[in-house]
Design a protein around this motif. Structure first.
Motif, PDB file in Angstrom:
ATOM      1  N   LYS A 146     -17.792 -30.301 -76.416  1.00  0.00           N
ATOM      2  CA  LYS A 146     -16.947 -29.123 -76.559  1.00  0.00           C
ATOM      3  C   LYS A 146     -17.819 -27.907 -76.848  1.00  0.00           C
ATOM      4  O   LYS A 146     -18.732 -27.962 -77.662  1.00  0.00           O
ATOM      5  CB  LYS A 146     -15.975 -29.369 -77.717  1.00  0.00           C
ATOM      6  N   LYS A 147     -17.562 -26.823 -76.156  1.00  0.00           N
ATOM      7  CA  LYS A 147     -18.339 -25.590 -76.345  1.00  0.00           C
ATOM      8  C   LYS A 147     -18.021 -24.972 -77.710  1.00  0.00           C
ATOM      9  O   LYS A 147     -16.894 -24.993 -78.164  1.00  0.00           O
ATOM     10  CB  LYS A 147     -18.010 -24.574 -75.255  1.00  0.00           C
ATOM     11  N   THR A 148     -19.041 -24.436 -78.341  1.00  0.00           N
ATOM     12  CA  THR A 148     -18.845 -23.742 -79.607  1.00  0.00           C
ATOM     13  C   THR A 148     -18.744 -22.252 -79.331  1.00  0.00           C
ATOM     14  O   THR A 148     -19.108 -21.773 -78.270  1.00  0.00           O
ATOM     15  CB  THR A 148     -20.019 -24.019 -80.569  1.00  0.00           C
ATOM     16  N   ALA A 149     -18.255 -21.503 -80.290  1.00  0.00           N
ATOM     17  CA  ALA A 149     -18.111 -20.053 -80.149  1.00  0.00           C
ATOM     18  C   ALA A 149     -19.479 -19.407 -79.931  1.00  0.00           C
ATOM     19  O   ALA A 149     -20.494 -19.892 -80.429  1.00  0.00           O
ATOM     20  CB  ALA A 149     -17.447 -19.480 -81.390  1.00  0.00           C
ATOM     21  N   ASP A 150     -19.498 -18.319 -79.186  1.00  0.00           N
ATOM     22  CA  ASP A 150     -20.757 -17.641 -78.879  1.00  0.00           C
ATOM     23  C   ASP A 150     -21.485 -17.148 -80.129  1.00  0.00           C
ATOM     24  O   ASP A 150     -22.709 -17.103 -80.152  1.00  0.00           O
ATOM     25  CB  ASP A 150     -20.496 -16.453 -77.948  1.00  0.00           C
ATOM     26  N   ASN A 151     -20.756 -16.791 -81.161  1.00  0.00           N
ATOM     27  CA  ASN A 151     -21.389 -16.265 -82.366  1.00  0.00           C
ATOM     28  C   ASN A 151     -21.714 -17.363 -83.387  1.00  0.00           C
ATOM     29  O   ASN A 151     -22.226 -17.072 -84.451  1.00  0.00           O
ATOM     30  CB  ASN A 151     -20.507 -15.190 -83.011  1.00  0.00           C
ATOM     31  N   TRP A 152     -21.451 -18.603 -83.053  1.00  0.00           N
ATOM     32  CA  TRP A 152     -21.736 -19.721 -83.952  1.00  0.00           C
ATOM     33  C   TRP A 152     -23.233 -19.969 -83.991  1.00  0.00           C
ATOM     34  O   TRP A 152     -23.932 -19.834 -82.985  1.00  0.00           O
ATOM     35  CB  TRP A 152     -20.987 -20.966 -83.467  1.00  0.00           C
ATOM     36  N   ASN A 153     -23.751 -20.345 -85.166  1.00  0.00           N
ATOM     37  CA  ASN A 153     -25.180 -20.578 -85.339  1.00  0.00           C
ATOM     38  C   ASN A 153     -25.394 -21.909 -86.052  1.00  0.00           C
ATOM     39  O   ASN A 153     -24.835 -22.118 -87.137  1.00  0.00           O
ATOM     40  CB  ASN A 153     -25.773 -19.419 -86.143  1.00  0.00           C
ATOM     41  N   TYR A 154     -26.200 -22.775 -85.461  1.00  0.00           N
ATOM     42  CA  TYR A 154     -26.441 -24.111 -86.020  1.00  0.00           C
ATOM     43  C   TYR A 154     -27.016 -24.035 -87.437  1.00  0.00           C
ATOM     44  O   TYR A 154     -26.527 -24.689 -88.345  1.00  0.00           O
ATOM     45  CB  TYR A 154     -27.386 -24.894 -85.095  1.00  0.00           C
ATOM     46  N   GLU A 155     -28.060 -23.249 -87.596  1.00  0.00           N
ATOM     47  CA  GLU A 155     -28.721 -23.162 -88.905  1.00  0.00           C
ATOM     48  C   GLU A 155     -27.783 -22.615 -89.977  1.00  0.00           C
ATOM     49  O   GLU A 155     -27.771 -23.096 -91.107  1.00  0.00           O
ATOM     50  CB  GLU A 155     -29.992 -22.306 -88.814  1.00  0.00           C
ATOM     51  N   ALA A 156     -26.983 -21.605 -89.620  1.00  0.00           N
ATOM     52  CA  ALA A 156     -26.025 -21.041 -90.575  1.00  0.00           C
ATOM     53  C   ALA A 156     -24.977 -22.089 -90.950  1.00  0.00           C
ATOM     54  O   ALA A 156     -24.554 -22.171 -92.106  1.00  0.00           O
ATOM     55  CB  ALA A 156     -25.361 -19.802 -89.996  1.00  0.00           C
ATOM     56  N   SER A 157     -24.584 -22.891 -89.974  1.00  0.00           N
ATOM     57  CA  SER A 157     -23.598 -23.936 -90.238  1.00  0.00           C
ATOM     58  C   SER A 157     -24.163 -24.997 -91.180  1.00  0.00           C
ATOM     59  O   SER A 157     -23.486 -25.437 -92.116  1.00  0.00           O
ATOM     60  CB  SER A 157     -23.158 -24.565 -88.913  1.00  0.00           C
ATOM     61  N   VAL A 158     -25.402 -25.388 -90.953  1.00  0.00           N
ATOM     62  CA  VAL A 158     -26.053 -26.364 -91.838  1.00  0.00           C
ATOM     63  C   VAL A 158     -26.170 -25.792 -93.244  1.00  0.00           C
ATOM     64  O   VAL A 158     -25.903 -26.489 -94.238  1.00  0.00           O
ATOM     65  CB  VAL A 158     -27.432 -26.786 -91.276  1.00  0.00           C
ATOM     66  N   ASP A 159     -26.546 -24.523 -93.346  1.00  0.00           N
ATOM     67  CA  ASP A 159     -26.629 -23.868 -94.663  1.00  0.00           C
ATOM     68  C   ASP A 159     -25.275 -23.880 -95.369  1.00  0.00           C
ATOM     69  O   ASP A 159     -25.193 -24.129 -96.580  1.00  0.00           O
ATOM     70  CB  ASP A 159     -27.123 -22.426 -94.529  1.00  0.00           C
ATOM     71  N   GLN A 160     -24.218 -23.621 -94.604  1.00  0.00           N
ATOM     72  CA  GLN A 160     -22.877 -23.614 -95.185  1.00  0.00           C
ATOM     73  C   GLN A 160     -22.507 -25.001 -95.714  1.00  0.00           C
ATOM     74  O   GLN A 160     -21.963 -25.135 -96.813  1.00  0.00           O
ATOM     75  CB  GLN A 160     -21.850 -23.151 -94.154  1.00  0.00           C
ATOM     76  N   VAL A 161     -22.818 -26.031 -94.943  1.00  0.00           N
ATOM     77  CA  VAL A 161     -22.526 -27.404 -95.386  1.00  0.00           C
ATOM     78  C   VAL A 161     -23.328 -27.735 -96.640  1.00  0.00           C
ATOM     79  O   VAL A 161     -22.800 -28.324 -97.591  1.00  0.00           O
ATOM     80  CB  VAL A 161     -22.811 -28.419 -94.257  1.00  0.00           C
ATOM     81  N   GLU A 162     -24.597 -27.337 -96.673  1.00  0.00           N
ATOM     82  CA  GLU A 162     -25.423 -27.591 -97.858  1.00  0.00           C
ATOM     83  C   GLU A 162     -24.864 -26.878 -99.090  1.00  0.00           C
ATOM     84  O   GLU A 162     -24.868 -27.430-100.196  1.00  0.00           O
ATOM     85  CB  GLU A 162     -26.862 -27.175 -97.596  1.00  0.00           C
ATOM     86  N   THR A 163     -24.366 -25.658 -98.904  1.00  0.00           N
ATOM     87  CA  THR A 163     -23.761 -24.911-100.006  1.00  0.00           C
ATOM     88  C   THR A 163     -22.507 -25.623-100.507  1.00  0.00           C
ATOM     89  O   THR A 163     -22.297 -25.752-101.723  1.00  0.00           O
ATOM     90  CB  THR A 163     -23.416 -23.474 -99.559  1.00  0.00           C
ATOM     91  N   ILE A 164     -21.689 -26.084 -99.582  1.00  0.00           N
ATOM     92  CA  ILE A 164     -20.470 -26.808 -99.953  1.00  0.00           C
ATOM     93  C   ILE A 164     -20.823 -28.078-100.725  1.00  0.00           C
ATOM     94  O   ILE A 164     -20.211 -28.370-101.764  1.00  0.00           O
ATOM     95  CB  ILE A 164     -19.619 -27.134 -98.703  1.00  0.00           C
ATOM     96  N   GLU A 194     -24.595 -31.521 -76.780  1.00  0.00           N
ATOM     97  CA  GLU A 194     -24.731 -30.645 -75.619  1.00  0.00           C
ATOM     98  C   GLU A 194     -26.204 -30.392 -75.298  1.00  0.00           C
ATOM     99  O   GLU A 194     -26.623 -30.468 -74.140  1.00  0.00           O
ATOM    100  CB  GLU A 194     -24.014 -29.325 -75.892  1.00  0.00           C
ATOM    101  N   LYS A 195     -26.998 -30.106 -76.322  1.00  0.00           N
ATOM    102  CA  LYS A 195     -28.424 -29.835 -76.112  1.00  0.00           C
ATOM    103  C   LYS A 195     -29.154 -31.099 -75.656  1.00  0.00           C
ATOM    104  O   LYS A 195     -30.081 -31.023 -74.841  1.00  0.00           O
ATOM    105  CB  LYS A 195     -29.069 -29.265 -77.378  1.00  0.00           C
ATOM    106  N   GLN A 196     -28.750 -32.247 -76.158  1.00  0.00           N
ATOM    107  CA  GLN A 196     -29.351 -33.506 -75.722  1.00  0.00           C
ATOM    108  C   GLN A 196     -29.064 -33.745 -74.235  1.00  0.00           C
ATOM    109  O   GLN A 196     -29.953 -34.150 -73.485  1.00  0.00           O
ATOM    110  CB  GLN A 196     -28.821 -34.673 -76.556  1.00  0.00           C
ATOM    111  N   GLN A 197     -27.850 -33.458 -73.806  1.00  0.00           N
ATOM    112  CA  GLN A 197     -27.495 -33.604 -72.394  1.00  0.00           C
ATOM    113  C   GLN A 197     -28.305 -32.638 -71.533  1.00  0.00           C
ATOM    114  O   GLN A 197     -28.785 -33.012 -70.459  1.00  0.00           O
ATOM    115  CB  GLN A 197     -25.999 -33.366 -72.188  1.00  0.00           C
ATOM    116  N   GLN A 198     -28.486 -31.415 -72.010  1.00  0.00           N
ATOM    117  CA  GLN A 198     -29.279 -30.437 -71.264  1.00  0.00           C
ATOM    118  C   GLN A 198     -30.734 -30.892 -71.158  1.00  0.00           C
ATOM    119  O   GLN A 198     -31.347 -30.783 -70.098  1.00  0.00           O
ATOM    120  CB  GLN A 198     -29.203 -29.069 -71.933  1.00  0.00           C
ATOM    121  N   ALA A 199     -31.283 -31.400 -72.250  1.00  0.00           N
ATOM    122  CA  ALA A 199     -32.662 -31.874 -72.234  1.00  0.00           C
ATOM    123  C   ALA A 199     -32.815 -33.062 -71.290  1.00  0.00           C
ATOM    124  O   ALA A 199     -33.793 -33.139 -70.530  1.00  0.00           O
ATOM    125  CB  ALA A 199     -33.105 -32.261 -73.652  1.00  0.00           C
ATOM    126  N   GLN A 200     -31.855 -33.972 -71.318  1.00  0.00           N
ATOM    127  CA  GLN A 200     -31.908 -35.139 -70.437  1.00  0.00           C
ATOM    128  C   GLN A 200     -31.864 -34.706 -68.972  1.00  0.00           C
ATOM    129  O   GLN A 200     -32.597 -35.238 -68.140  1.00  0.00           O
ATOM    130  CB  GLN A 200     -30.751 -36.101 -70.745  1.00  0.00           C
TER     131      GLN A 200
END
Length: 75
Positions: A5-23, A57-63
């Protein structure tokens, strides 16, 4: 294999990980009321799903790139 599933254009992996770590840090304090714990847990799960979709998604692109760079096998 289902397409990730596509994520929003303004979504950021690192920011999301930071948010989870904060939670997680907030949950580990034990200071939140029970209702807030469930809300924060739900946010963390949602973000982790987005991260998983992104990585798939990135794994599929790399493959695909690897397959296009590999020489065709002789049959």
């Amino acid at each position: 294999m289902p397409k990730a599933k596509k994520t929003a254009d303004n979504w950021n992996y690192e920011a999301s990980v930071d948010q989870v770590e904060t939670i997680i840090a907030e949950l580990e304090t034990g200071d939140l009321p029970l209702a807030e714990i469930f809300q924060q847990f739900e946010k963390a799960v949602t973000e982790l799903k987005k991260c998983d979709n992104f990585l798939q998604e990135k794994q599929q692109q790399a493959q695909l790139l690897i397959e296009t760079l590999s020489p065709a096998e002789s049959e």
